[in-house]
Every structure is written in C-alpha cells, then in structure tokens.
Design a protein around this motif. Structure first.
Motif, mmCIF file in Angstrom:
data_model
loop_
_atom_site.group_PDB
_atom_site.id
_atom_site.type_symbol
_atom_site.label_atom_id
_atom_site.label_comp_id
_atom_site.label_asym_id
_atom_site.label_seq_id
_atom_site.Cartn_x
_atom_site.Cartn_y
_atom_site.Cartn_z
ATOM 1 N N UNK A 17 0.844 -1.205 0.000
ATOM 2 C CA UNK A 17 0.000 0.000 0.000
ATOM 3 C C UNK A 17 0.878 1.254 0.000
ATOM 4 N N UNK A 18 1.912 1.248 0.838
ATOM 5 C CA UNK A 18 2.764 2.430 0.966
ATOM 6 C C UNK A 18 3.862 2.477 -0.095
ATOM 7 N N UNK A 19 4.368 1.322 -0.517
ATOM 8 C CA UNK A 19 5.432 1.326 -1.532
ATOM 9 C C UNK A 19 4.902 1.758 -2.895
ATOM 10 N N UNK A 20 3.606 1.642 -3.094
ATOM 11 C CA UNK A 20 3.002 1.992 -4.388
ATOM 12 C C UNK A 20 2.701 3.482 -4.519
ATOM 13 N N UNK A 21 2.973 4.268 -3.490
ATOM 14 C CA UNK A 21 2.595 5.684 -3.525
ATOM 15 C C UNK A 21 3.420 6.511 -4.510
ATOM 16 N N UNK A 22 4.726 6.232 -4.620
ATOM 17 C CA UNK A 22 5.569 6.990 -5.554
ATOM 18 C C UNK A 22 6.759 6.130 -5.959
ATOM 19 N N UNK A 23 7.348 6.427 -7.081
ATOM 20 C CA UNK A 23 8.575 5.751 -7.511
ATOM 21 C C UNK A 23 8.416 4.249 -7.700
ATOM 22 N N UNK A 24 9.441 3.510 -7.247
ATOM 23 C CA UNK A 24 9.484 2.050 -7.368
ATOM 24 C C UNK A 24 8.419 1.449 -6.461
ATOM 25 N N UNK A 25 7.407 0.794 -7.054
ATOM 26 C CA UNK A 25 6.319 0.286 -6.216
ATOM 27 C C UNK A 25 6.654 -1.026 -5.509
ATOM 28 N N UNK A 26 7.912 -1.470 -5.580
ATOM 29 C CA UNK A 26 8.340 -2.648 -4.829
ATOM 30 C C UNK A 26 9.286 -2.280 -3.685
ATOM 31 N N UNK A 27 9.507 -0.972 -3.512
ATOM 32 C CA UNK A 27 10.388 -0.507 -2.436
ATOM 33 C C UNK A 27 9.808 0.750 -1.808
ATOM 34 N N UNK A 28 10.150 0.944 -0.550
ATOM 35 C CA UNK A 28 9.739 2.146 0.172
ATOM 36 C C UNK A 28 10.861 3.171 0.103
ATOM 37 N N UNK A 29 10.549 4.380 -0.369
ATOM 38 C CA UNK A 29 11.546 5.439 -0.274
ATOM 39 C C UNK A 29 11.406 6.087 1.111
ATOM 40 N N UNK A 59 19.227 3.262 -0.254
ATOM 41 C CA UNK A 59 18.345 4.414 -0.072
ATOM 42 C C UNK A 59 16.870 4.075 -0.114
ATOM 43 N N UNK A 60 16.566 2.783 -0.168
ATOM 44 C CA UNK A 60 15.177 2.321 -0.180
ATOM 45 C C UNK A 60 15.052 1.066 0.679
ATOM 46 N N UNK A 61 13.822 0.727 1.052
ATOM 47 C CA UNK A 61 13.577 -0.466 1.866
ATOM 48 C C UNK A 61 12.724 -1.433 1.052
ATOM 49 N N UNK A 62 13.282 -2.615 0.781
ATOM 50 C CA UNK A 62 12.505 -3.629 0.063
ATOM 51 C C UNK A 62 11.741 -4.493 1.074
ATOM 52 N N UNK A 63 10.949 -5.426 0.576
ATOM 53 C CA UNK A 63 10.111 -6.206 1.480
ATOM 54 C C UNK A 63 10.942 -7.048 2.444
ATOM 55 N N UNK A 185 3.949 -13.797 -5.329
ATOM 56 C CA UNK A 185 3.093 -12.702 -5.772
ATOM 57 C C UNK A 185 3.738 -11.960 -6.952
ATOM 58 N N UNK A 186 5.032 -11.681 -6.845
ATOM 59 C CA UNK A 186 5.745 -10.976 -7.910
ATOM 60 C C UNK A 186 5.843 -11.821 -9.175
ATOM 61 N N UNK A 187 6.058 -13.139 -9.003
ATOM 62 C CA UNK A 187 6.106 -14.035 -10.158
ATOM 63 C C UNK A 187 4.767 -14.081 -10.874
ATOM 64 N N UNK A 188 3.675 -14.084 -10.092
ATOM 65 C CA UNK A 188 2.335 -14.061 -10.694
ATOM 66 C C UNK A 188 2.112 -12.782 -11.484
ATOM 67 N N UNK A 189 2.586 -11.661 -10.949
ATOM 68 C CA UNK A 189 2.466 -10.381 -11.658
ATOM 69 C C UNK A 189 3.245 -10.408 -12.967
#
Length: 199
Positions: A17-29, A59-63, A185-189
């Motif tokens: 929900x939060x990683x999709x707000x801006x930039x790379x939607x698989x990481x949190x800035x 500079x980012x946080x992945x899952x 989930x990512x593989x399904x996408x």
C-alpha cells in the motif's frame, strides 16, 4: 484464513500500500517509509528509520528489509509480553489499532497458544510446531510435510535447543514464509504481464 497466514498477508498488504505511492512500487523510499511508520507503527516511528532499515544501503527499503524489521519489533514486543506475565501473572493487553500492530500481536499470541503444551512454555516442541503449522500456516504445511525440507528446517532451527523452537526461530520461519509469498506474488504479476504482452 488461518491466523499466521492472515498476519503475513496483512503485512504484505501494508508494505505494498505504501510502496506503491511513488517511484518504485516494490520498495519504500524515505517518504513512504516515514508515512508507513507514522500510520501503521507509531510506536516505532523514528527520524533515522531509513538508516536502520535500509540494510543494503540503496536508499530504499525492500520487502525483505521490512519483514526483518517486523521480526525484530515482534521479538522485542514478545519480550515485553513475557515480562508482563512474569511480573503480573497475566498477558498484557496490547492496544493494537493498525493492521500491522494487529498482525504482530497475532504472531505473539499464536506462538504462545501452541508453546508449552508438552513442557517448556517458552518454546515449541516438534509436535507443537507441526500443530501450529498445520492449523495456522496451512499453505506452507503440506510443502514442508511432503518432503525432507521440513526435517532440514527443523534441524537448522534446532541447533541451539534440540527438539525446541523458540520465538525468534519461529519468527524467522514466518519471515521466510512472508518472503516466499512475496516472491510468488511478484512471479504471478510477471506472468500476467507476459500474457498481456503476448496477446
């Protein structure tokens, strides 16, 4: 849905929900991480959170980095849970308000629901772990039970206290499951994207 799996899916949902707000939607800035912590884990909000969570320094946080942070928080809260039981002879009342807080509390409560039936109340014996996995992680259980992987996982977890799994080891198993669900989930996408492209 079983409690542990539901907790994992809630944590995944919160991250995305939060990683999709801006930039790379698989990481949190930095901004997304700050918003997530303020909204979902206000007890853990810190200005230096990015430096703490960004283990690879990109500079980012992945899952994976996020779930490791959740594992650490949950383990700390579990220590508070135990101290409360020792001091007041009862479990504390966690004032969980957000999806993330509720997921963390669920993981603690599920562990102690199964631990101690066969002896040590602070760890899961092999039989207790099997029961927990079968009832609370039914997606994972058949994969483990059907092959030698389960024995291998138990052996790795058993190194410190043979035949017993402590809370930190349990959380390591939950974190690995969460990362596997994320990868699936990512593989399904990716598969869906390829099918759309082929059409």
């Amino acid at each position: 849905m079983a409690a542990v799996e539901s907790a994992v899916y809630n944590l995944l949902g919160v991250f995305h929900k939060y990683s999709a707000e801006e930039g790379d939607n698989l990481k949190l800035n930095r901004s997304e991480l700050s918003t997530l912590l303020a909204s979902e884990l206000p007890c853990c909000y810190r200005d230096d959170a990015m430096a703490m969570l960004d283990l690879d320094g990109d500079g980012q946080v992945d899952f994976m980095e996020f779930i490791e942070f959740i594992t650490d928080i949950t383990t700390e809260l579990q220590d508070m849970y135990l101290n409360n039981i020792r001091r007041y002879k009862r479990p504390p009342k966690f004032g969980a308000q957000t999806r993330s807080e509720k997921a963390i509390v669920t993981l603690i409560k599920v562990f102690y629901k199964y631990a101690g039936k066969g002896g040590n109340p602070l760890s899961l014996e092999t039989k207790e772990l099997r029961q927990l996995l079968r009832k609370q992680m039914p997606t994972l259980y058949p994969c483990l039970e059907g092959n030698s992987q389960f024995k291998e996982i138990l052996q790795n977890m058993d190194r410190r206290h043979p035949g017993q799994v402590d809370f930190k080891e349990f959380m390591s198993l939950v974190a690995n499951f969460a990362v596997a669900v994320e990868s699936s989930f990512l593989n399904d996408l990716d598969s869906d994207d390829e099918e759309e492209f082929d059409e």
